[in-house]
Design a protein around this motif. Structure first.
Motif, PDB file in Angstrom:
ATOM      1  N   TYR A   1       4.077  -4.740 -22.248  1.00 38.86           N
ATOM      2  CA  TYR A   1       5.293  -5.554 -22.310  1.00 38.86           C
ATOM      3  C   TYR A   1       6.573  -4.739 -22.158  1.00 38.86           C
ATOM      4  O   TYR A   1       7.669  -5.243 -22.381  1.00 38.86           O
ATOM      5  CB  TYR A   1       5.337  -6.326 -23.632  1.00 38.86           C
ATOM      6  N   ALA A   2       6.449  -3.465 -21.737  1.00 42.20           N
ATOM      7  CA  ALA A   2       7.628  -2.608 -21.588  1.00 42.20           C
ATOM      8  C   ALA A   2       8.329  -2.881 -20.265  1.00 42.20           C
ATOM      9  O   ALA A   2       7.821  -3.548 -19.386  1.00 42.20           O
ATOM     10  CB  ALA A   2       7.213  -1.136 -21.668  1.00 42.20           C
ATOM     11  N   THR A   3       9.542  -2.345 -20.110  1.00 45.37           N
ATOM     12  CA  THR A   3      10.277  -2.419 -18.848  1.00 45.37           C
ATOM     13  C   THR A   3      10.756  -1.024 -18.494  1.00 45.37           C
ATOM     14  O   THR A   3      10.951  -0.183 -19.371  1.00 45.37           O
ATOM     15  CB  THR A   3      11.491  -3.349 -18.951  1.00 45.37           C
ATOM     16  N   LEU A   4      10.985  -0.775 -17.222  1.00 47.68           N
ATOM     17  CA  LEU A   4      11.402   0.555 -16.773  1.00 47.68           C
ATOM     18  C   LEU A   4      12.799   0.913 -17.257  1.00 47.68           C
ATOM     19  O   LEU A   4      13.682   0.072 -17.311  1.00 47.68           O
ATOM     20  CB  LEU A   4      11.394   0.622 -15.251  1.00 47.68           C
ATOM     21  N   PHE A   5      12.951   2.193 -17.604  1.00 48.07           N
ATOM     22  CA  PHE A   5      14.255   2.714 -17.960  1.00 48.07           C
ATOM     23  C   PHE A   5      14.898   3.299 -16.702  1.00 48.07           C
ATOM     24  O   PHE A   5      14.322   3.256 -15.624  1.00 48.07           O
ATOM     25  CB  PHE A   5      14.099   3.813 -19.027  1.00 48.07           C
ATOM     26  N   GLU A   6      16.094   3.850 -16.854  1.00 45.01           N
ATOM     27  CA  GLU A   6      16.775   4.455 -15.707  1.00 45.01           C
ATOM     28  C   GLU A   6      15.894   5.508 -15.061  1.00 45.01           C
ATOM     29  O   GLU A   6      15.799   5.613 -13.856  1.00 45.01           O
ATOM     30  CB  GLU A   6      18.097   5.080 -16.176  1.00 45.01           C
ATOM     31  N   ASN A   7      15.244   6.287 -15.877  1.00 39.64           N
ATOM     32  CA  ASN A   7      14.366   7.327 -15.382  1.00 39.64           C
ATOM     33  C   ASN A   7      13.374   7.606 -16.508  1.00 39.64           C
ATOM     34  O   ASN A   7      13.761   7.801 -17.656  1.00 39.64           O
ATOM     35  CB  ASN A   7      15.182   8.579 -15.043  1.00 39.64           C
ATOM     36  N   LEU A   8      12.100   7.632 -16.185  1.00 42.54           N
ATOM     37  CA  LEU A   8      11.080   7.678 -17.232  1.00 42.54           C
ATOM     38  C   LEU A   8      11.142   8.942 -18.075  1.00 42.54           C
ATOM     39  O   LEU A   8      11.003   8.897 -19.290  1.00 42.54           O
ATOM     40  CB  LEU A   8       9.692   7.534 -16.595  1.00 42.54           C
ATOM     41  N   ILE A   9      11.352  10.094 -17.421  1.00 37.68           N
ATOM     42  CA  ILE A   9      11.384  11.335 -18.195  1.00 37.68           C
ATOM     43  C   ILE A   9      12.601  11.361 -19.117  1.00 37.68           C
ATOM     44  O   ILE A   9      12.557  11.885 -20.232  1.00 37.68           O
ATOM     45  CB  ILE A   9      11.353  12.567 -17.265  1.00 37.68           C
ATOM     46  N   GLN A  10      13.714  10.767 -18.675  1.00 35.08           N
ATOM     47  CA  GLN A  10      14.874  10.675 -19.539  1.00 35.08           C
ATOM     48  C   GLN A  10      14.618   9.714 -20.690  1.00 35.08           C
ATOM     49  O   GLN A  10      15.098   9.915 -21.807  1.00 35.08           O
ATOM     50  CB  GLN A  10      16.085  10.215 -18.726  1.00 35.08           C
ATOM     51  N   ALA A  11      13.834   8.649 -20.435  1.00 32.73           N
ATOM     52  CA  ALA A  11      13.541   7.670 -21.485  1.00 32.73           C
ATOM     53  C   ALA A  11      12.798   8.317 -22.643  1.00 32.73           C
ATOM     54  O   ALA A  11      13.101   8.071 -23.812  1.00 32.73           O
ATOM     55  CB  ALA A  11      12.726   6.517 -20.911  1.00 32.73           C
ATOM     56  N   VAL A  12      11.814   9.159 -22.318  1.00 30.80           N
ATOM     57  CA  VAL A  12      11.042   9.834 -23.368  1.00 30.80           C
ATOM     58  C   VAL A  12      11.936  10.787 -24.156  1.00 30.80           C
ATOM     59  O   VAL A  12      11.897  10.836 -25.387  1.00 30.80           O
ATOM     60  CB  VAL A  12       9.848  10.591 -22.753  1.00 30.80           C
ATOM     61  N   ASN A  13      12.753  11.592 -23.443  1.00 28.04           N
ATOM     62  CA  ASN A  13      13.641  12.537 -24.128  1.00 28.04           C
ATOM     63  C   ASN A  13      14.702  11.829 -24.960  1.00 28.04           C
ATOM     64  O   ASN A  13      15.074  12.287 -26.038  1.00 28.04           O
ATOM     65  CB  ASN A  13      14.303  13.459 -23.103  1.00 28.04           C
ATOM     66  N   LEU A  14      15.198  10.699 -24.453  1.00 29.90           N
ATOM     67  CA  LEU A  14      16.179   9.912 -25.207  1.00 29.90           C
ATOM     68  C   LEU A  14      15.567   9.373 -26.484  1.00 29.90           C
ATOM     69  O   LEU A  14      16.162   9.467 -27.569  1.00 29.90           O
ATOM     70  CB  LEU A  14      16.705   8.764 -24.345  1.00 29.90           C
ATOM     71  N   LEU A  15      14.374   8.804 -26.375  1.00 31.96           N
ATOM     72  CA  LEU A  15      13.710   8.242 -27.553  1.00 31.96           C
ATOM     73  C   LEU A  15      13.505   9.310 -28.616  1.00 31.96           C
ATOM     74  O   LEU A  15      13.744   9.080 -29.810  1.00 31.96           O
ATOM     75  CB  LEU A  15      12.367   7.631 -27.144  1.00 31.96           C
ATOM     76  N   GLY A  16      13.072  10.501 -28.186  1.00 34.82           N
ATOM     77  CA  GLY A  16      12.919  11.594 -29.139  1.00 34.82           C
ATOM     78  C   GLY A  16      14.238  12.007 -29.755  1.00 34.82           C
ATOM     79  O   GLY A  16      14.324  12.250 -30.961  1.00 34.82           O
ATOM     80  N   SER A  17      15.289  12.048 -28.935  1.00 31.52           N
ATOM     81  CA  SER A  17      16.594  12.508 -29.424  1.00 31.52           C
ATOM     82  C   SER A  17      17.186  11.592 -30.476  1.00 31.52           C
ATOM     83  O   SER A  17      18.003  12.030 -31.290  1.00 31.52           O
ATOM     84  CB  SER A  17      17.573  12.638 -28.245  1.00 31.52           C
ATOM     85  N   LEU A  18      16.799  10.326 -30.486  1.00 33.66           N
ATOM     86  CA  LEU A  18      17.309   9.392 -31.497  1.00 33.66           C
ATOM     87  C   LEU A  18      16.778   9.708 -32.893  1.00 33.66           C
ATOM     88  O   LEU A  18      17.396   9.350 -33.891  1.00 33.66           O
ATOM     89  CB  LEU A  18      16.931   7.958 -31.121  1.00 33.66           C
ATOM     90  N   PHE A  19      15.636  10.386 -32.976  1.00 32.19           N
ATOM     91  CA  PHE A  19      14.995  10.625 -34.276  1.00 32.19           C
ATOM     92  C   PHE A  19      14.795  12.105 -34.609  1.00 32.19           C
ATOM     93  O   PHE A  19      14.770  12.478 -35.781  1.00 32.19           O
ATOM     94  CB  PHE A  19      13.625   9.931 -34.320  1.00 32.19           C
ATOM     95  N   TYR A  20      14.628  12.944 -33.583  1.00 36.46           N
ATOM     96  CA  TYR A  20      14.252  14.332 -33.835  1.00 36.46           C
ATOM     97  C   TYR A  20      15.300  15.098 -34.623  1.00 36.46           C
ATOM     98  O   TYR A  20      14.963  15.958 -35.443  1.00 36.46           O
ATOM     99  CB  TYR A  20      13.990  15.058 -32.517  1.00 36.46           C
ATOM    100  N   GLY A  21      16.580  14.847 -34.380  1.00 34.83           N
ATOM    101  CA  GLY A  21      17.619  15.581 -35.094  1.00 34.83           C
ATOM    102  C   GLY A  21      17.540  15.363 -36.589  1.00 34.83           C
ATOM    103  O   GLY A  21      17.644  16.308 -37.384  1.00 34.83           O
ATOM    104  N   THR A  22      17.312  14.107 -36.987  1.00 35.39           N
ATOM    105  CA  THR A  22      17.185  13.792 -38.409  1.00 35.39           C
ATOM    106  C   THR A  22      15.974  14.489 -39.019  1.00 35.39           C
ATOM    107  O   THR A  22      16.060  15.098 -40.096  1.00 35.39           O
ATOM    108  CB  THR A  22      17.061  12.265 -38.607  1.00 35.39           C
ATOM    109  N   ILE A  23      14.838  14.409 -38.335  1.00 32.29           N
ATOM    110  CA  ILE A  23      13.612  15.029 -38.848  1.00 32.29           C
ATOM    111  C   ILE A  23      13.791  16.539 -38.962  1.00 32.29           C
ATOM    112  O   ILE A  23      13.440  17.153 -39.978  1.00 32.29           O
ATOM    113  CB  ILE A  23      12.411  14.691 -37.938  1.00 32.29           C
ATOM    114  N   LEU A  24      14.354  17.160 -37.920  1.00 32.96           N
ATOM    115  CA  LEU A  24      14.565  18.609 -37.961  1.00 32.96           C
ATOM    116  C   LEU A  24      15.510  18.980 -39.094  1.00 32.96           C
ATOM    117  O   LEU A  24      15.281  19.985 -39.795  1.00 32.96           O
ATOM    118  CB  LEU A  24      15.133  19.092 -36.626  1.00 32.96           C
TER     119      LEU A  24
END
Length: 568
Positions: free
Chosen positions: A472-495
């Motif tokens: 049920y997903a939809t394409l982002f602007e660019n797939l590799i950027q989508a993965v890095n963006l998703l990580g960037s929303l949470f990784y800073g807090t965890i780190l």
């Protein structure tokens, strides 16, 4: 694809999966299932770490990114070797000393249960969604190229990964990743050599063309918070991302916790740090060579062939035909100017070169404007159609120009990459759900066998969730950027939570827990309002900076909250 391509594709996949299941078949306890019995050497660890990060999106999206945007994405990885050295010196010894199954166990010993649970929960959210993207990204492209049903492709990739991940656990994932990484890089290097060999001009001239057309923009030292990829974001924002990803993301931590020793794990991490940048450089360079190839052989007006075939049969076919003719005229105009530029370059006439560069740029822009008109027609014909086609660039080239057998091998590369990264994610999601949530807070006093079976069950559950999300997903602007963006929303807090735990010994659990919650809200708010105005302030921040901002906010807020709550 030819019958030979299908044989190469499925023969490669069956051999890799069969080998992994064979090598890890048999009864398992928690230690062997989640940590692989601590039997793996540094070479396997290093390849497994690289394969976990190098998803199918890497091999599909990165060449397309280079085709469109040049080599500058490689700057994203400049902070990786630094991160690997920091992790080897600081994080790894602590994990080995505590003999942890997951990274988040450390947080309870340092802070408290709620902080451990919060970090684990943040990981489960972002990695669970990312697992869906790593299935969906290649599935939507493979289904289009192979003329398969998208849902079937999602389910096929997901089920294959679930079978061998649930069956063999961490060791099966690591062993199969070693074979998958060999296939992935071997296939990509072969494709790169073939595209260079197919160029109608000498390699030296091809490099001149790529450089003059702005595709060899490897390093940019200009400081710009709004620029996603430059030297400074690579060694700062991306450094924080890599510290969090490789140091606190269980899908990576689990790869090196199964080493024979601390030394072996360190060597595996360092190997990844110093091989990943050249690997990414090679993949981007292949994309640039594909771009140069298409300066001499007319590229598709739109790289997703399914959409252009629909358009050619629609009521807009006459408009589409006119745009195709205009596109061909613009290509021939540009092609003639490129040959003239090569002659001027070889004769040392720099003035003529600069004049022709302007002419080439105008022709290139004319082609892009025509492509925009085609995209508009596609949307008229099918309002929900996807009009971003950069992720199709590389595999369209493969299918149109590479010989039989190599096409099957390149599809095996994409399937292998999809399975390797997804397997690591499901393995980590299962172990984190079991050890940090289920065993610690829900059902504490069961047998070792019970928790092993629970881990297998939860791994399968996360696999099903990833398949459903992918469906049920939809394409982002660019797939590799989508993965890095998703990580960037949470990784800073965890780190930030982990760095407080490692280096700010006077900060206690309540302070870091509150700081982490506040930080996550701020990061999500920044992203929501990015490229717009909030409270009279214009916000324009590249998403890689979210990692640094999140980490530093957690550390700063933790210190302030602890000072005002010194009794804790």
């Amino acid at each position: 694809m030819s019958y030979f391509d299908w044989i190469v594709l499925f023969g490669t996949l069956i051999a890799i999966i069969g080998y992994g299941v064979y090598k890890t078949y048999g009864p398992k306890d928690m230690d062997s299932y989640l940590k692989g019995g601590n039997e793996l050497g540094w070479w396997t660890i290093g390849l497994s770490i690289m394969a976990t990060q190098a998803s199918a999106i890497t091999f599909l999206s990165t060449p397309g990114q280079a085709y469109q945007d040049g080599m500058r994405f490689v700057q994203f990885y400049f902070g990786l070797p630094i991160a690997m050295i920091i992790l080897s010196v600081t994080f790894l010894p602590i994990y080995y000393k505590l003999k942890v199954y997951t990274a988040y166990e450390f947080l309870e010993s340092r802070f408290d249960l709620k902080t451990r649970t919060l970090a684990a929960f943040l990981f489960l959210i972002q990695r669970g969604l990312a697992a869906g993207i790593t299935i969906y990204g290649p599935a939507i492209i493979l289904s289009t190229l192979l003329n398969w049903n998208l849902t079937f492709t999602n389910v096929f990739i997901g089920l294959v990964v679930i079978i061998y991940t649930v069956s063999g656990g961490t060791k099966a994932v690591s062993i199969t990743q070693k074979q998958q990484m060999t296939v992935m890089m071997g296939g990509m290097i072969l494709a790169g050599l073939l595209v260079i060999n197919m160029l109608p001009i000498p390699f030296n001239d091809a490099m001149h063309v790529a450089g003059k057309m702005g595709k060899l923009n490897i390093v940019n030292f200009e400081f710009d918070l709004g620029d996603r990829y430059n030297f400074w974001s690579g060694i700062t924002g991306a450094l924080f991302l890599f510290l969090s990803y490789f140091g606190t993301d269980q899908s990576q931590v689990q790869r090196y916790l199964n080493g024979r020793s601390l030394k072996e794990s360190r060597m595996g991490l360092i190997m990844n740090g110093f091989l990943k940048v050249p690997m990414q450089f090679i993949i981007l360079f292949i994309g640039v060579m594909v771009f140069v190839f298409y300066q001499f052989y007319e590229p598709p007006i739109f790289f997703n062939k399914v959409q252009t075939e629909k358009l050619a049969k629609s009521e807009y076919k006459d408009d589409f035909s006119q745009l195709e003719k205009a596109y061909t005229d613009a290509f021939e105009e540009k092609n003639s100017a490129i040959f003239s530029m090569i002659e001027a370059e070889n004769s040392g006439d720099e003035g003529k070169v600069e004049e022709l560069k302007v002419q080439i740029g105008k022709s290139q822009q004319k082609q892009e404007d025509i492509r925009d008109d085609v995209k508009a027609l596609i949307l008229k014909n099918e309002p929900k159609a996807e009009t971003r086609d950069t992720d199709y660039v590389f595999m369209r080239f493969v299918m149109d120009y590479l010989p039989s057998g190599v096409v099957g091998l390149l599809f095996a590369v994409i399937f292998s990459a999809a399975m390797s990264s997804t397997a690591s994610e499901l393995n980590a999601l299962g172990s984190t759900s079991t050890m940090d949530i289920y065993k610690r807070s829900i059902n504490k006093n069961k047998s070792d066998r019970h928790y092993t079976l629970s881990s297998k069950f939860l791994t399968a559950v996360w696999g099903v969730f990833a398949i459903l999300f992918a469906t049920y997903a939809t394409l982002f602007e660019n797939l590799i950027q989508a993965v890095n963006l998703l990580g960037s929303l949470f990784y800073g807090t965890i780190l930030g939570i982990f760095l407080v735990g490692f280096y700010m010994k006077w900060v206690r659990g309540n302070a870091v827990f509150i700081a982490a919650l506040i930080t996550e809200v701020i990061i999500l708010l920044i992203h929501w309002k990015n490229e717009s105005e909030f409270l009279g302030i214009n916000i324009d921040i590249g998403y890689l900076w979210y990692n640094a901002i999140g980490c530093l906010l957690v550390m700063g807020l933790s210190a302030v909250i602890q000072l005002f709550n010194s009794k804790d």
